[in-house]
Design a protein around this motif. Structure first.
Motif, PDB file in Angstrom:
ATOM      1  N   TYR A  43       7.753   2.627   5.842  1.00  0.00           N
ATOM      2  CA  TYR A  43       6.512   3.028   5.178  1.00  0.00           C
ATOM      3  C   TYR A  43       6.086   2.080   4.072  1.00  0.00           C
ATOM      4  CZ  TYR A  43       7.038   7.287   7.853  1.00  0.00           C
ATOM      5  OH  TYR A  43       7.151   8.180   8.889  1.00  0.00           O
ATOM      6  N   GLN A  44       6.978   1.202   3.657  1.00  0.00           N
ATOM      7  CA  GLN A  44       6.581   0.209   2.658  1.00  0.00           C
ATOM      8  C   GLN A  44       5.575  -0.780   3.233  1.00  0.00           C
ATOM      9  OE1 GLN A  44       9.577   0.457   3.988  1.00  0.00           O
ATOM     10  NE2 GLN A  44      10.271  -1.568   4.714  1.00  0.00           N
ATOM     11  N   ASP A  45       5.515  -0.867   4.566  1.00  0.00           N
ATOM     12  CA  ASP A  45       4.571  -1.765   5.234  1.00  0.00           C
ATOM     13  C   ASP A  45       3.395  -1.012   5.847  1.00  0.00           C
ATOM     14  OD1 ASP A  45       6.132  -3.995   4.633  1.00  0.00           O
ATOM     15  OD2 ASP A  45       7.351  -3.741   6.440  1.00  0.00           O
ATOM     16  N   ASN A  46       3.230   0.231   5.484  1.00  0.00           N
ATOM     17  CA  ASN A  46       2.166   1.070   6.012  1.00  0.00           C
ATOM     18  C   ASN A  46       1.055   1.167   4.967  1.00  0.00           C
ATOM     19  OD1 ASN A  46       0.595   3.456   6.649  1.00  0.00           O
ATOM     20  ND2 ASN A  46       2.234   4.084   8.034  1.00  0.00           N
ATOM     21  N   CYS A  49      -1.151   2.251  10.686  1.00  0.00           N
ATOM     22  CA  CYS A  49      -0.503   3.548  10.775  1.00  0.00           C
ATOM     23  C   CYS A  49      -0.868   4.174  12.117  1.00  0.00           C
ATOM     24  CB  CYS A  49      -0.928   4.470   9.629  1.00  0.00           C
ATOM     25  SG  CYS A  49      -2.650   5.002   9.731  1.00  0.00           S
ATOM     26  N   VAL A  50      -0.161   5.244  12.469  1.00  0.00           N
ATOM     27  CA  VAL A  50      -0.491   5.972  13.694  1.00  0.00           C
ATOM     28  C   VAL A  50      -0.456   7.460  13.387  1.00  0.00           C
ATOM     29  CG1 VAL A  50       1.924   5.787  14.461  1.00  0.00           C
ATOM     30  CG2 VAL A  50       0.139   6.432  16.089  1.00  0.00           C
ATOM     31  N   PHE A  51      -1.513   8.149  13.783  1.00  0.00           N
ATOM     32  CA  PHE A  51      -1.620   9.591  13.617  1.00  0.00           C
ATOM     33  C   PHE A  51      -1.290  10.236  14.969  1.00  0.00           C
ATOM     34  CE2 PHE A  51      -5.022   8.082  10.570  1.00  0.00           C
ATOM     35  CZ  PHE A  51      -4.259   8.279   9.423  1.00  0.00           C
ATOM     36  N   TRP A  52      -0.085  10.805  15.073  1.00  0.00           N
ATOM     37  CA  TRP A  52       0.356  11.405  16.327  1.00  0.00           C
ATOM     38  C   TRP A  52      -0.245  12.782  16.505  1.00  0.00           C
ATOM     39  CZ3 TRP A  52       2.214   8.022  19.471  1.00  0.00           C
ATOM     40  CH2 TRP A  52       2.998   6.967  19.000  1.00  0.00           C
ATOM     41  N   GLN A  53      -0.701  13.080  17.714  1.00  0.00           N
ATOM     42  CA  GLN A  53      -1.276  14.389  18.033  1.00  0.00           C
ATOM     43  C   GLN A  53      -0.210  15.278  18.663  1.00  0.00           C
ATOM     44  OE1 GLN A  53      -4.861  14.182  20.380  1.00  0.00           O
ATOM     45  NE2 GLN A  53      -5.936  12.922  18.891  1.00  0.00           N
ATOM     46  N   LYS A  77      -5.044  -0.799   1.832  1.00  0.00           N
ATOM     47  CA  LYS A  77      -4.109  -0.004   1.043  1.00  0.00           C
ATOM     48  C   LYS A  77      -4.559   0.216  -0.391  1.00  0.00           C
ATOM     49  CE  LYS A  77      -0.966  -3.824  -0.168  1.00  0.00           C
ATOM     50  NZ  LYS A  77       0.432  -4.304  -0.042  1.00  0.00           N
ATOM     51  N   GLU A  78      -5.562  -0.532  -0.851  1.00  0.00           N
ATOM     52  CA  GLU A  78      -6.073  -0.337  -2.204  1.00  0.00           C
ATOM     53  C   GLU A  78      -7.197   0.698  -2.239  1.00  0.00           C
ATOM     54  OE1 GLU A  78      -4.636  -1.568  -4.811  1.00  0.00           O
ATOM     55  OE2 GLU A  78      -3.211  -2.717  -3.589  1.00  0.00           O
ATOM     56  N   THR A  79      -8.103   0.638  -1.270  1.00  0.00           N
ATOM     57  CA  THR A  79      -9.271   1.521  -1.280  1.00  0.00           C
ATOM     58  C   THR A  79      -9.116   2.731  -0.366  1.00  0.00           C
ATOM     59  OG1 THR A  79     -10.386   0.348   0.538  1.00  0.00           O
ATOM     60  CG2 THR A  79     -10.722  -0.489  -1.700  1.00  0.00           C
ATOM     61  N   GLY A  80      -8.214   2.659   0.587  1.00  0.00           N
ATOM     62  CA  GLY A  80      -8.080   3.743   1.548  1.00  0.00           C
ATOM     63  C   GLY A  80      -9.156   3.744   2.613  1.00  0.00           C
ATOM     64  N   LYS A  81      -9.976   2.701   2.650  1.00  0.00           N
ATOM     65  CA  LYS A  81     -11.048   2.609   3.641  1.00  0.00           C
ATOM     66  C   LYS A  81     -10.524   1.947   4.906  1.00  0.00           C
ATOM     67  CE  LYS A  81     -14.148   4.265   0.795  1.00  0.00           C
ATOM     68  NZ  LYS A  81     -14.738   5.621   1.008  1.00  0.00           N
ATOM     69  N   ARG A  82     -11.110   2.328   6.036  1.00  0.00           N
ATOM     70  CA  ARG A  82     -10.733   1.703   7.292  1.00  0.00           C
ATOM     71  C   ARG A  82     -11.161   0.250   7.329  1.00  0.00           C
ATOM     72  NH1 ARG A  82     -13.665   5.258  11.487  1.00  0.00           N
ATOM     73  NH2 ARG A  82     -13.395   3.338  12.665  1.00  0.00           N
ATOM     74  N   VAL A  83     -10.341  -0.584   7.958  1.00  0.00           N
ATOM     75  CA  VAL A  83     -10.652  -2.004   8.113  1.00  0.00           C
ATOM     76  C   VAL A  83     -11.530  -2.155   9.357  1.00  0.00           C
ATOM     77  CG1 VAL A  83      -9.730  -4.309   8.496  1.00  0.00           C
ATOM     78  CG2 VAL A  83      -8.512  -2.706   6.994  1.00  0.00           C
ATOM     79  N   LYS A  84     -12.771  -2.599   9.161  1.00  0.00           N
ATOM     80  CA  LYS A  84     -13.731  -2.722  10.261  1.00  0.00           C
ATOM     81  C   LYS A  84     -14.195  -4.161  10.482  1.00  0.00           C
ATOM     82  CE  LYS A  84     -15.525   1.936   9.461  1.00  0.00           C
ATOM     83  NZ  LYS A  84     -16.732   2.773   9.229  1.00  0.00           N
ATOM     84  N   GLY A 119       3.099   7.847  11.261  1.00  0.00           N
ATOM     85  CA  GLY A 119       3.936   6.744  11.689  1.00  0.00           C
ATOM     86  C   GLY A 119       3.419   5.399  11.234  1.00  0.00           C
ATOM     87  N   THR A 120       4.274   4.403  11.318  1.00  0.00           N
ATOM     88  CA  THR A 120       3.924   3.012  11.034  1.00  0.00           C
ATOM     89  C   THR A 120       3.931   2.253  12.353  1.00  0.00           C
ATOM     90  OG1 THR A 120       4.996   3.139   8.864  1.00  0.00           O
ATOM     91  CG2 THR A 120       4.553   0.935   9.750  1.00  0.00           C
ATOM     92  N   HIS A 121       2.843   1.563  12.649  1.00  0.00           N
ATOM     93  CA  HIS A 121       2.740   0.889  13.941  1.00  0.00           C
ATOM     94  C   HIS A 121       2.610  -0.613  13.750  1.00  0.00           C
ATOM     95  CE1 HIS A 121       1.795   0.346  18.185  1.00  0.00           C
ATOM     96  NE2 HIS A 121       2.111   1.610  18.361  1.00  0.00           N
ATOM     97  N   ASN A 122       3.210  -1.371  14.652  1.00  0.00           N
ATOM     98  CA  ASN A 122       3.203  -2.830  14.532  1.00  0.00           C
ATOM     99  C   ASN A 122       2.090  -3.490  15.338  1.00  0.00           C
ATOM    100  OD1 ASN A 122       4.078  -2.545  17.167  1.00  0.00           O
ATOM    101  ND2 ASN A 122       6.098  -3.456  16.840  1.00  0.00           N
ATOM    102  N   HIS A 123       1.147  -2.702  15.850  1.00  0.00           N
ATOM    103  CA  HIS A 123       0.051  -3.304  16.604  1.00  0.00           C
ATOM    104  C   HIS A 123      -0.761  -4.249  15.721  1.00  0.00           C
ATOM    105  CE1 HIS A 123      -2.698  -3.661  19.946  1.00  0.00           C
ATOM    106  NE2 HIS A 123      -3.715  -3.376  19.166  1.00  0.00           N
TER     107      HIS A 123
END
Length: 323
Positions: A114-117, A151-155, A172-179, A142-146
């Motif tokens: 999680y340090q890399d998430n 991160c990964v949100f499991w259903q 990781k600073e703003t919490g916004k999605r990277v687009k 989860g933490t994903h290496n893709h």
């Protein structure tokens, strides 16, 4: 299923310890039948006098509420198969559709690092470490290496199976999605299909999504439910407004009777994004018609407090709660 420490097969079979970081001293557990590793932090450090770290499979699985051990008859991209049943009249007792699920090994391999998430690091910054750790456990983040930092949100459904996982990258600073330069979002079942095709295996996978957080319903049958659109919002709101079970539809289209059938008989509050209030009002009527014994209502809290700037930014309840 049985596990053992991986037999020595040269230094390539030894790893860095996840606790002391000492190189080539860590032995990982493998499935005796398949030879497949468990999560990278499940194993024993050989430096028993100086480190002594040892996480067994039993103790590891105990940290995963709702987790069901992998069964060979249910692969990551093939449906689970039930034992043969007595013949029945198909017109009177239709056979249920097979359920396609993600291999639990794929899930367990993401529940660390999680340090890399980026998303988890944002949560720690906003909520603190203890609250974030509770949220990780609650929703199996989860933490994903893709992508580095993804991160990964499991259903997880109400039976503890994983239907798919949404893989996303956040700042990781703003919490916004990277687009930029593209929208960083993909799906675990998509990657599973690609890997199967590369290996020449069956690529059949019929996606049957469920509500994110659905697995929480079973343990709290009388608790009211809140539904938001994004997984991020559900996680943040659950930490700051614990009066509800917080679920996410994943999208406006994801709020439909098929996925909401598990809510039958419950009290449900919908929390739309600020620009989606009217659409969710219509959705609430649709859901009430399909599930007449379920009480659906729509929160107008954002409609009451949103500024013009908020409307331009399309805020949701997660953007305002707790600040």
């Amino acid at each position: 299923m049985k596990y053992q420490l991986q037999p020595y097969q040269g230094m390539q079979s030894r790893y860095s310890c996840p606790v002391c970081n000492h190189h080539k001293c860590f032995v990982r557990y493998i499935d005796i039948q398949t030879g497949q590793h468990l999560a990278p932090h499940v194993g024993r450090c050989g430096r028993e006098d100086k480190c002594g770290y040892h996480l067994t499979p039993r103790n590891y699985f105990a940290t995963l509420p709702g987790y069901k051990p992998y069964q060979p008859k249910r692969s990551r991209y093939m449906p689970g198969k039930s034992p043969a049943q007595p013949a029945v009249n198909p017109a009177r007792s239709p056979r249920p559709e097979p359920k396609y699920i993600i291999n639990p090994y794929w899930v367990s391999a993401t529940l660390y690092n999680y340090q890399d998430n980026n998303f988890v690091q944002y949560l720690i910054k906003r909520l603190g470490r203890d609250i974030t750790q509770a949220a990780i456990k609650r929703y199996h983040i989860g933490t994903h290496n893709h992508w580095p930092g993804a991160c990964v949100f499991w259903q997880y459904d109400t039976e503890g199976d994983v239907r798919t996982g949404k893989i996303m990258l956040y700042n990781k600073e703003t919490g916004k999605r990277v687009k930029v330069p593209f929208n960083h979002i993909t799906w675990a079942h998509t990657l599973a299909i690609k890997e199967a095709a590369t290996a020449g295996d069956d690529t059949t996978f019929i996606l049957q999504q469920c509500l994110f957080g659905e697995h929480l319903l079973s343990a709290n049958p009388a608790m009211p439910v809140a539904i938001v659109e994004s997984e991020k919002t559900a996680i943040i709101a659950s930490a700051l407004i614990p009066d509800f079970i917080w679920l996410a539809s994943g999208s406006l289209q994801g709020l439909n009777p098929a996925k909401c059938g598990v809510l039958k008989g419950r009290r449900v509050m919908l929390f739309p994004d600020v620009n989606a209030y009217d659409k969710w009002k219509l959705k609430a009527r649709e859901l009430h018609t399909a599930l007449p014994n379920t009480a659906f209502s729509v929160s107008a809290v954002l409609e009451d407090i949103a500024t013009d700037e908020d409307r331009q930014n399309g805020i949701d309840i997660g953007d305002v709660v707790g600040w």
